[in-house]
Design a protein around this motif. Sequence first.
Motif, short mmCIF file in Angstrom:
data_model
loop_
_atom_site.label_atom_id
_atom_site.label_comp_id
_atom_site.label_asym_id
_atom_site.label_seq_id
_atom_site.Cartn_x
_atom_site.Cartn_y
_atom_site.Cartn_z
N LYS A 1 0.86 -1.20 0.00
CA LYS A 1 0.00 0.00 0.00
C LYS A 1 0.88 1.24 0.00
N HIS B 1 0.75 5.48 0.72
CA HIS B 1 -0.01 6.64 1.18
C HIS B 1 0.39 7.85 0.34
N ILE C 1 -0.15 11.91 -0.75
CA ILE C 1 -0.72 13.23 -0.48
C ILE C 1 -0.75 14.00 -1.80
N ILE D 1 -3.45 5.06 -1.68
CA ILE D 1 -4.48 5.62 -0.82
C ILE D 1 -4.21 7.09 -0.56
N SER E 1 -4.27 10.18 1.43
CA SER E 1 -4.46 10.41 2.87
C SER E 1 -4.42 11.90 3.23
N GLY E 2 -4.07 12.75 2.27
CA GLY E 2 -4.06 14.17 2.56
C GLY E 2 -4.09 15.00 1.30
N ILE F 1 -12.00 13.55 2.12
CA ILE F 1 -10.76 14.02 2.75
C ILE F 1 -10.79 15.55 2.78
N ASN G 1 2.48 11.40 9.88
CA ASN G 1 1.84 10.36 9.06
C ASN G 1 2.84 9.77 8.08
N VAL H 1 3.96 9.10 4.58
CA VAL H 1 3.69 9.64 3.26
C VAL H 1 4.67 9.00 2.28
#
Lengths: 211, 211
Positions: B83, B85, B87, B110, B112-113, B129, B144, B146
């Motif tokens: 996975k 993450h 932004i 995914i 996430s920001g 989001i 987090n 990233v």
Amino acid sequence: MSEKKISSAVIKRLPRYYRYLSELLENGMDRISSQELSRKMHVTASQIRQDFNNFGGFGQQGYGYNVEVLRGEIGKILGLDQKYHVIILGAGNLGRALANYGGFAKRGFIVSGIFDIDREKVGQKISNIEVLDMSKLKDFVADNTVDIAALTLPKGKAPEVAKELAELGVCAFWNFAATDLNLPEGVAVENVHLAESLMRLSYNIVNLHKD
Amino acid sequence: MSEKKISSAVIKRLPRYYRYLSELLENGMDRISSQELSRKMHVTASQIRQDFNNFGGFGQQGYGYNVEVLRGEIGKILGLDQKYHVIILGAGNLGRALANYGGFAKRGFIVSGIFDIDREKVGQKISNIEVLDMSKLKDFVADNTVDIAALTLPKGKAPEVAKELAELGVCAFWNFAATDLNLPEGVAVENVHLAESLMRLSYNIVNLHKD
């Protein structure tokens, strides 16, 4: 010189040269040597000379290239000395992003129509262009010059719309749908497959620390 | 086998194989021969076999390849068994398009920001989001994971934001800004230069009828 077959690798690099030369010109730079261009672009000077030799070398005289002349020559090779009428199929976020990006018009790509099937989007204006219903597409193409169709449609829809447009005489497609269009010969297709781009990035992440 | 250096041309083709195999699987196809895959993808069967031989050939047995196994193997090479993450920097139309595209999450990317400087956008929700102010970026990255930063910022802003993120430990960038990022070694960058893509299309239009 234009008769010589240029390798697709060279062609792929030309727009980057054009971008750098445009920036140099914006920054008021008149002349540049292949060494300086090489440093800026992180490409070897011999690569630059080899690439340019495909087009006769662009006459490097005395101290380097004349930036404006070189940019003009490369622009001509890329077809940027003409105007192109672009229609955008799909008025979602991606279609909007393309319609709103001023950089395209500056290079001669003029958005003249935007189409969608969504009733909420039809009638809205994006960059001063009214979104038309897809049912009007055929008449629009018959009545207007359309050089390029940008497809920001779902992948299940894109091939059939492209096929219809090709039959109506549109001969260039900028395809953002995650599918191949499989159009007949004599049609130019440039794919922007974002999911594939992202997969190349994940490959590079996994392999970053392997060397 | 993962120790062998694979050519970037092969790597560039892998995501397309992955896409076709995903479609075959969705259509309930269990096995496929290189000949059939060749016909579907408009690539020669020998090209396919050569590409796959870089990874040990993926054990074609009896009648062709097992689609699910082959897709899994290629997915693993592309790093899709993990996975990521992501932004998104810039909540304009392009940033929104990326955030809303469901296909990325399906492959393990995914969002996430999402960050922007525009006060009208900050606080809005995109795909559930909340858009955060750019001033919160540094703390977010500290707190987090990233893995990837997608840059849909103006070209004048993108390099400095990328540099800052790289210093904070972000090591992969999906760059949509019309500029090179010039980041240090050890960082993966995948560029999507739309203006350059469009120039390749105009080149092809001009040269369509020259052969």
